[in-house]
Design an enzyme around this catalytic site. Structure first.
Site, PDB file in Angstrom:
ATOM      1  N   THR A  24      36.832  35.922  58.174  1.00  0.00           N
ATOM      2  CA  THR A  24      36.050  35.453  57.040  1.00  0.00           C
ATOM      3  C   THR A  24      34.896  36.441  56.861  1.00  0.00           C
ATOM      4  O   THR A  24      34.607  37.237  57.752  1.00  0.00           O
ATOM      5  CB  THR A  24      35.485  34.037  57.292  1.00  0.00           C
TER       6      THR A  24
ATOM      7  N   TYR B   4      39.951  37.279  35.033  1.00  0.00           N
ATOM      8  CA  TYR B   4      41.274  37.195  35.661  1.00  0.00           C
ATOM      9  C   TYR B   4      41.812  38.596  35.857  1.00  0.00           C
ATOM     10  O   TYR B   4      41.738  39.426  34.945  1.00  0.00           O
ATOM     11  CB  TYR B   4      42.252  36.381  34.805  1.00  0.00           C
TER      12      TYR B   4
ATOM     13  N   LYS C 237      30.456  34.455  57.976  1.00  0.00           N
ATOM     14  CA  LYS C 237      29.860  33.986  59.241  1.00  0.00           C
ATOM     15  C   LYS C 237      28.911  35.079  59.749  1.00  0.00           C
ATOM     16  O   LYS C 237      27.971  35.424  59.051  1.00  0.00           O
ATOM     17  CB  LYS C 237      30.971  33.618  60.228  1.00  0.00           C
TER      18      LYS C 237
ATOM     19  N   GLU D  65      44.960  39.262  38.058  1.00  0.00           N
ATOM     20  CA  GLU D  65      46.056  39.131  39.028  1.00  0.00           C
ATOM     21  C   GLU D  65      46.702  40.490  39.256  1.00  0.00           C
ATOM     22  O   GLU D  65      46.928  41.251  38.308  1.00  0.00           O
ATOM     23  CB  GLU D  65      47.075  38.093  38.541  1.00  0.00           C
TER      24      GLU D  65
ATOM     25  N   ASP E 113      42.052  37.263  65.022  1.00  0.00           N
ATOM     26  CA  ASP E 113      41.254  36.550  64.018  1.00  0.00           C
ATOM     27  C   ASP E 113      39.799  36.649  64.483  1.00  0.00           C
ATOM     28  O   ASP E 113      39.386  35.964  65.415  1.00  0.00           O
ATOM     29  CB  ASP E 113      41.721  35.095  63.944  1.00  0.00           C
TER      30      ASP E 113
ATOM     31  N   ARG F  53      31.249  33.516  50.903  1.00  0.00           N
ATOM     32  CA  ARG F  53      32.398  32.731  51.372  1.00  0.00           C
ATOM     33  C   ARG F  53      33.643  33.488  50.957  1.00  0.00           C
ATOM     34  O   ARG F  53      33.822  33.824  49.784  1.00  0.00           O
ATOM     35  CB  ARG F  53      32.423  31.339  50.713  1.00  0.00           C
TER      36      ARG F  53
HETATM   37  N1  DSN Z   1      34.881  25.731  60.485  1.00  0.00           N
HETATM   38  C1  DSN Z   1      34.615  27.009  61.086  1.00  0.00           C
HETATM   39  C2  DSN Z   1      33.694  26.898  62.246  1.00  0.00           C
HETATM   40  O1  DSN Z   1      32.731  26.146  62.158  1.00  0.00           O
HETATM   41  O2  DSN Z   1      33.887  27.559  63.250  1.00  0.00           O
HETATM   42  C3  DSN Z   1      35.853  27.719  61.464  1.00  0.00           C
HETATM   43  O3  DSN Z   1      36.677  27.864  60.349  1.00  0.00           O
END
Ligand code: DSN
Length: 420
Positions: free
Chosen positions: A230, A58, A233, A60, A204, A239
């Site tokens: 994110t 932890y 990807k 914070e 984004d 993640r």
């Molecule tokens: N769920 C993701 C996607 O497949 O594009 C976006 O957050």
């Protein structure tokens, strides 16, 4: 078994049921082709961080300003992640704590907006994201979203329409970025539109962060007040998510992430983000991202040759969406048929959508995951032929069964990449 012995027992010993399911899912990945545009195979180094003892901690607060003791070393880890994120994207400020993309976007909205404010974002059915103002998301419930979309002919963002809507609605924030848009986004133009009406501009880049880090898609960082992404990807990390911003917004963003909407940061994920940013600075990462784009283009061209319609007629990035408006079957039906043959995709709405969001008239294909396994254009052409054949009649189960070994043969040519 003593308490201490039990704590160190393997997953297989502790929970054979979950262990077996994980192993079967690993096999599924190895035997099939993963074309889900938002998925990717993170490196062994990234996965080691996620499985490390950092899961315990932890902390914070932020580096050198925490509410817990025992943080000196995790402070170093988080500071390295912050510094690398800033260096990788050329940003003034980075917050590496967001648990995932939706909380990252929520943090930005909470920092910049008041409930009821007007915001502009891309229409979900034309490629946007739930957190860009869908009525089923907090974003559409807390704020008055006005949506822009693509030109019905070219299926490319209609920037003149964005400008007209901005002039009419005077939003406080314009959000750009998408989950199912295959063309280069003109960040400068959108930032100019935002500036012309006194709005803030947020990009984004969740889907294309890896392409941007590698320089194969233009970066919004010079133009945007805030950039969210994110990390799992195309960026190929753990993640999680990241917020980049101008220095003047640093305090507001940090305060909103913690204590505003999150508690303790996930330090195993933050260590993994640091590793992923380092990997993204390597020359191999640029070559990888270029191959991702080349593969998507080869797949799009092959599908078009096979008689399929592709939204906007092709792709500039890592994904494409096939359009099934004139077919008797839905996106969901085709995605299920493709899964039967071992080609894993996701259904997607398309511009001019006529079916429900749970059925859709499109299928989205992305190339980051198969490219991590080493796929090249020749394999994409073979996949395009298989997909086009299935698309002639997705109910033909015999044809699907005949094609499955062909897909598996391609999958076996690729590196397994997932650790046992
Ligand atoms: N769920 C993701 C996607 O497949 O594009 C976006 O957050």
């Amino acid at each position: 078994m003593s308490i201490a012995t039990r704590a160190s027992a393997s997953l297989q010993t502790t929970d054979p049921e979950i262990s077996a399911l994980i192993e079967r899912d690993r096999e599924r990945h190895i035997r099939t082709l993963n074309f889900i545009a938002s998925e990717n195979y993170a490196s062994q180094a990234v996965l080691e961080c996620l499985a490390s003892h950092l899961n315990v901690k932890y902390a914070e607060g932020y580096p050198r300003s925490r509410y817990y003791q025992g943080v000196a070393l995790v402070d170093d880890i988080e500071q390295i992640a912050i510094d690398r994120a800033k260096q990788l994207f050329g940003a003034e400020h980075a917050n590496v704590q967001p648990y995932s993309g939706s909380p990252a976007n929520m943090a930005v909205y909470f920092a910049l907006l008041q409930p009821g404010d007007t915001v502009m974002g891309m229409e979900l059915s034309q490629g946007g994201h739930l957190t860009h103002g869908s009525p089923v998301s907090f974003s559409g419930q807390f704020y008055k979203f006005v949506h822009y979309g693509v030109d019905p002919e070219s299926e490319v963002i209609d920037y003149d329409h964005v400008a007209a809507l901005a002039g009419e609605h005077r939003p406080k924030l314009i959000v750009a970025g998408a989950s199912a848009y295959s063309r280069v986004i003109d960040w400068q133009r959108l930032a100019e539109i935002a500036g012309s009406v006194g709005a803030r501009f947020m990009a984004d880049i969740a889907h294309i962060a890896g392409l941007i880090a590698a320089g194969v898609h233009p970066s919004p960082v010079p133009y945007a007040d805030v950039v969210t992404t994110t990390t799992h990807k195309s960026l190929r990390g753990p993640r999680g998510a990241l917020i980049l911003s101008k220095q003047e917004l640093a305090k507001a963003i940090d305060r909103t992430v913690f204590p505003g909407i999150q508690g303790g940061p996930h330090l195993s994920a933050i260590a993994a983000k640091a590793v992923c940013f380092r990997e993204a600075m390597e020359p191999e990462f640029r070559a990888y991202q270029q191959q991702v784009v080349d593969n998507a283009r080869a797949l799009a061209e092959g599908l078009i040759r096979g008689g399929m319609k592709v939204v906007s007629g092709g792709t500039d990035n890592h994904l494409l969406v096939v359009k099934l408006l004139d077919r008797e079957y839905s996106g969901k039906a085709l995605a299920k048929a493709l899964e039967g043959a071992g080609v894993i995709t996701s259904m997607s709405t398309v511009p001019g959508e006529t079916r429900r969001p749970a059925v859709t008239s499109g299928v989205r294909f992305g190339t980051p995951a198969v490219t991590t396994r080493g796929a090249t254009e020749a394999q994409m052409q073979r996949v395009a032929q298989i997909v086009s054949t299935i698309a002639e009649n997705p109910s033909d189960e015999a044809a699907i069964a005949r094609l499955r070994p062909e897909v598996e043969a391609i999958a076996r040519e690729l590196a397994p990449v997932l650790p046992a």
